[in-house]
Design a protein around this motif. Sequence first.
Motif, PDB file in Angstrom:
ATOM      1  N   THR A  23     -23.671  -7.571   2.399  1.00 51.50           N
ATOM      2  CA  THR A  23     -24.360  -8.527   3.274  1.00 51.50           C
ATOM      3  C   THR A  23     -24.574  -7.909   4.656  1.00 51.50           C
ATOM      4  O   THR A  23     -25.605  -8.128   5.279  1.00 51.50           O
ATOM      5  N   THR A  29     -24.005  -7.812  14.904  1.00 53.89           N
ATOM      6  CA  THR A  29     -23.391  -8.629  13.869  1.00 53.89           C
ATOM      7  C   THR A  29     -23.173  -7.823  12.599  1.00 53.89           C
ATOM      8  O   THR A  29     -22.079  -7.789  12.046  1.00 53.89           O
ATOM      9  N   LEU A  66      -6.939 -14.138   2.315  1.00 52.16           N
ATOM     10  CA  LEU A  66      -6.201 -13.116   1.564  1.00 52.16           C
ATOM     11  C   LEU A  66      -4.859 -12.790   2.206  1.00 52.16           C
ATOM     12  O   LEU A  66      -3.964 -12.266   1.550  1.00 52.16           O
ATOM     13  N   LEU A 118     -18.699  -6.889  -1.258  1.00 58.31           N
ATOM     14  CA  LEU A 118     -19.751  -7.890  -1.043  1.00 58.31           C
ATOM     15  C   LEU A 118     -20.065  -8.052   0.450  1.00 58.31           C
ATOM     16  O   LEU A 118     -21.223  -8.159   0.839  1.00 58.31           O
ATOM     17  N   LEU A 119     -19.009  -8.016   1.263  1.00 58.40           N
ATOM     18  CA  LEU A 119     -19.213  -8.172   2.706  1.00 58.40           C
ATOM     19  C   LEU A 119     -20.022  -6.996   3.251  1.00 58.40           C
ATOM     20  O   LEU A 119     -20.926  -7.175   4.071  1.00 58.40           O
ATOM     21  N   GLY A 176      -7.870  -1.122   3.602  1.00 56.88           N
ATOM     22  CA  GLY A 176      -6.581  -1.792   3.701  1.00 56.88           C
ATOM     23  C   GLY A 176      -6.028  -2.191   2.347  1.00 56.88           C
ATOM     24  O   GLY A 176      -4.810  -2.228   2.140  1.00 56.88           O
ATOM     25  N   SER A 177      -6.911  -2.481   1.419  1.00 51.66           N
ATOM     26  CA  SER A 177      -6.450  -2.941   0.103  1.00 51.66           C
ATOM     27  C   SER A 177      -5.621  -1.877  -0.611  1.00 51.66           C
ATOM     28  O   SER A 177      -4.772  -2.187  -1.438  1.00 51.66           O
ATOM     29  N   ARG A 235       0.007  -9.192   1.215  1.00 51.92           N
ATOM     30  CA  ARG A 235      -1.246  -8.521   1.566  1.00 51.92           C
ATOM     31  C   ARG A 235      -1.554  -8.759   3.041  1.00 51.92           C
ATOM     32  O   ARG A 235      -1.489  -9.894   3.507  1.00 51.92           O
ATOM     33  N   PHE A 236      -1.940  -7.725   3.742  1.00 54.66           N
ATOM     34  CA  PHE A 236      -2.371  -7.809   5.152  1.00 54.66           C
ATOM     35  C   PHE A 236      -1.403  -8.614   6.015  1.00 54.66           C
ATOM     36  O   PHE A 236      -1.815  -9.379   6.875  1.00 54.66           O
ATOM     37  N   VAL A 295     -14.258  -8.528  -2.185  1.00 53.52           N
ATOM     38  CA  VAL A 295     -14.751  -9.148  -0.949  1.00 53.52           C
ATOM     39  C   VAL A 295     -15.255  -8.074   0.010  1.00 53.52           C
ATOM     40  O   VAL A 295     -16.312  -8.224   0.636  1.00 53.52           O
ATOM     41  N   ALA A 311     -22.084 -13.830   4.334  1.00 57.90           N
ATOM     42  CA  ALA A 311     -21.130 -13.015   5.086  1.00 57.90           C
ATOM     43  C   ALA A 311     -20.034 -13.899   5.687  1.00 57.90           C
ATOM     44  O   ALA A 311     -18.846 -13.560   5.635  1.00 57.90           O
ATOM     45  N   MET A 357     -17.626 -14.838   3.035  1.00 59.59           N
ATOM     46  CA  MET A 357     -16.754 -13.700   2.709  1.00 59.59           C
ATOM     47  C   MET A 357     -15.666 -13.543   3.778  1.00 59.59           C
ATOM     48  O   MET A 357     -14.518 -13.243   3.465  1.00 59.59           O
ATOM     49  N   LEU A 358     -16.051 -13.742   5.048  1.00 54.88           N
ATOM     50  CA  LEU A 358     -15.058 -13.656   6.128  1.00 54.88           C
ATOM     51  C   LEU A 358     -13.957 -14.695   5.898  1.00 54.88           C
ATOM     52  O   LEU A 358     -12.774 -14.408   6.063  1.00 54.88           O
ATOM     53  N   ILE A 389     -15.518  -4.633   9.413  1.00 60.85           N
ATOM     54  CA  ILE A 389     -14.489  -5.485   8.802  1.00 60.85           C
ATOM     55  C   ILE A 389     -14.405  -5.213   7.309  1.00 60.85           C
ATOM     56  O   ILE A 389     -13.322  -5.111   6.734  1.00 60.85           O
ATOM     57  N   ILE A 395     -22.205 -14.193  17.674  1.00 55.77           N
ATOM     58  CA  ILE A 395     -22.992 -13.257  16.862  1.00 55.77           C
ATOM     59  C   ILE A 395     -23.835 -14.010  15.841  1.00 55.77           C
ATOM     60  O   ILE A 395     -24.322 -13.450  14.883  1.00 55.77           O
ATOM     61  N   PRO A 448      -9.414  -8.349  -2.558  1.00 59.10           N
ATOM     62  CA  PRO A 448      -9.820  -7.739  -1.288  1.00 59.10           C
ATOM     63  C   PRO A 448     -10.924  -6.704  -1.481  1.00 59.10           C
ATOM     64  O   PRO A 448     -11.835  -6.599  -0.654  1.00 59.10           O
ATOM     65  N   ALA A 472     -28.019 -13.903   4.025  1.00 57.35           N
ATOM     66  CA  ALA A 472     -27.003 -12.858   4.157  1.00 57.35           C
ATOM     67  C   ALA A 472     -25.909 -13.285   5.128  1.00 57.35           C
ATOM     68  O   ALA A 472     -24.721 -13.067   4.892  1.00 57.35           O
ATOM     69  N   LEU A 500     -11.168  -3.925   5.268  1.00 55.75           N
ATOM     70  CA  LEU A 500     -10.651  -4.709   4.151  1.00 55.75           C
ATOM     71  C   LEU A 500     -10.479  -3.828   2.921  1.00 55.75           C
ATOM     72  O   LEU A 500      -9.460  -3.857   2.238  1.00 55.75           O
ATOM     73  N   LEU A 536     -20.557  -5.035  13.008  1.00 54.53           N
ATOM     74  CA  LEU A 536     -19.205  -5.597  13.057  1.00 54.53           C
ATOM     75  C   LEU A 536     -18.712  -5.979  11.664  1.00 54.53           C
ATOM     76  O   LEU A 536     -17.593  -5.660  11.262  1.00 54.53           O
ATOM     77  N   LEU A 537     -19.591  -6.673  10.932  1.00 52.68           N
ATOM     78  CA  LEU A 537     -19.219  -7.114   9.588  1.00 52.68           C
ATOM     79  C   LEU A 537     -18.938  -5.915   8.695  1.00 52.68           C
ATOM     80  O   LEU A 537     -18.020  -5.930   7.878  1.00 52.68           O
ATOM     81  N   ILE A 572     -13.038 -15.981   3.039  1.00 47.68           N
ATOM     82  CA  ILE A 572     -12.186 -15.523   1.942  1.00 47.68           C
ATOM     83  C   ILE A 572     -11.232 -14.448   2.452  1.00 47.68           C
ATOM     84  O   ILE A 572     -10.046 -14.434   2.122  1.00 47.68           O
TER      85      ILE A 572
END
Lengths: 162, 499
Positions: free
Chosen positions: A56, A13, B178, A52-53, A27-28, B189-190, A49, B168, B171-172, A20, B429, A46, B164, A24, A16-17, B174
């Motif tokens: 975590t 987990t 985006l 912060l992601l 990519g920004s 964006r994206f 986030v 998390a 945040m995903l 991502i 997960i 972005p 956490a 992000l 993976l996070l 959010i």
Amino acid sequence: MHKLFKKNMDLITGALLFLIAILLFVGSFFIQERVNTSAIGPRTMPQIVGILLSMTAIIIVVDAIRKLQMTSQEVHTTQTDWRTFATVAETIVLLIAYVLSLNLLGFPTSSSLYLFIQFVILDPEWKKKIPLYILIAIGVAIIIFVIFRQFFSLSLPTGLIF
Amino acid sequence: MELILVGFASILNLSSFLLIFAGVAIGIVFGAIPGLTATMALALFLPITYNMSALNGIVLLLGLYIGGISGGLISAILLKIPGTPSSVATTFDGHPMAMQGKAGRALGIGIVYSFIGGVISLLLLTFIAPAIAKVAIKFSAYEYFAIALFAITLIGSVSGDNLAKGLASGMLGIAFSLVGMAPIDGYPRFTFGRYELYAGFDILPVLIGLFAVSEIFLLAEDKFKKLDVKPMEYQMRGFGFSMKEFFGQSWNAIRSSIIGTGIGILPGIGGSIANMLAYMVAKKQSRNPEAFGTGIMDGIVAPESANNAVTGGALIPLLTLGIPGDATTAMLLGALMLHGLTPGPLLFRNNADLVYGIFAALLVANIFMLIIEYFGLRVFVKLLKIPKHILMPIIIVLCVVGAFGLNNRLFDTAAIIFFGLIGYGVQKIKLPQAPIVLGFILGPIIEVNFRRAVMFSEGKLLPFFTKPISGFFLLLAALSIIVPLIKSITQNKKHVLKK
């Protein structure tokens, strides 16, 4: 390594996070923005986030490693056997095929096929119930199609065949 | 008062009543069948409302909401499986009571106190919401930013077992929001060059995917597990309790309803926690707590009045600030916006008839819930026996219809499969799902208000902290992360010391 992951799902987990988060953040920088822009623009959110992601994610990974060190005995994991995995995989493939076929076959045909195959995938004793499943599949697809067309004026795809 | 009458006038017609009736009845079915939820019911029926008037569409969805929260008690009592997460605590005393041959009494209590909880919260909603709207009308970008930020930290810290992971997930959510054109300056964006993504993901496919499509994958996992659904026999005679018992439960019902409403107001928490909390408080305050769990009336009154009280509470932040309290009210937000209405303090000023129409519809829905659930019980119990492997694929087809109807394009249909896989993946997960939805909705609110505020203050961040309301909520946001953090650290220490 494989065993370590199995022992603690949280490692996956977190990893993976974190991935991502990096995607992000990186990519920004591909987001277009004005040259003489202020500090806060379309890239700001972005990036925040992403940061912060990733934080975590790191906490989750650190937590997982600490738990591994603390508990020497086997951490409870659910055993996924291959048959279960196959059922889920078949369902995923079927759903994608269903959506892709909608424009070609049209809603009634696609949906009947989807329903029938999905019933078969989900029921281990499907062989005894084929006529029933065919009846339900076709009936439900047609009823939904007619109701939404007639009463809610929703133009569902009719397909190229009929 | 005048406005309340106007509200009733706006729904006093056959079509509104029929829609509420249908909504409540279908909602109870979704609530009663384990695996189907109120959120799913709303997601499936939202497309039907596209062509209705705004009020008619909303009253149908409100009916589904009220019925869906209450219906869970049927399976909680007769199957010992909570029909929705909101009725987990109902099984604690509901099922033991049913085991003693008093299933009818347990159901009667559950139904009546669902109604009472709903009505008490509705009263609170009617009086609190306009007052908050009056204050909120003075809010600027600073306050909206702070409140939305507080909402997301709170969601992160209360949902799931782990701070956490909750954050998390938020945040995903959010991150998904985006995608599309940035607020204010509109840079894409994206979007990966796909024009369908320029407007971003719509809330409806996200919700349908996360909460409905993901269920079919979970069902696929159960293929080789034998699940026998055999509802218990029951006998209904009246509601199964005396007037004396009814008055004896007054304080319990009122307290639990207030707990439910309060939990509803707080963003992201919802019925599942209200139901548990009210049960625990009732047990703690009881003179004989050891009787809880053996099948006593108190143990059904508390959770059932609390979970239905959440409905009124959750509508308060939704209607006054445009911030949904849970995934189900997020659907309602989507419905309001589809009809061109933006929830917030201005709604109370510009669309007062609609707001009070909603209040009136809630009352009617609660009354219908009482009647339909009581008299229709036989039918609902029969429906519990429909095999899930037939029901779920049909729901998937309805999901496809709903997503397609949104913009008449296949892109949204593909999006529900995508978010269905995301919803399944996050459950695998072990990340909580609800914060993703709230993050998805709150993300744009946070960003647009942040950028507006910063533009207004010419790049300075200090006003966020010096403005009283905004500063207060930022402090709360910080606390909602710090407090659980300290708690977990001290708990860890205790754990290590024990070793």
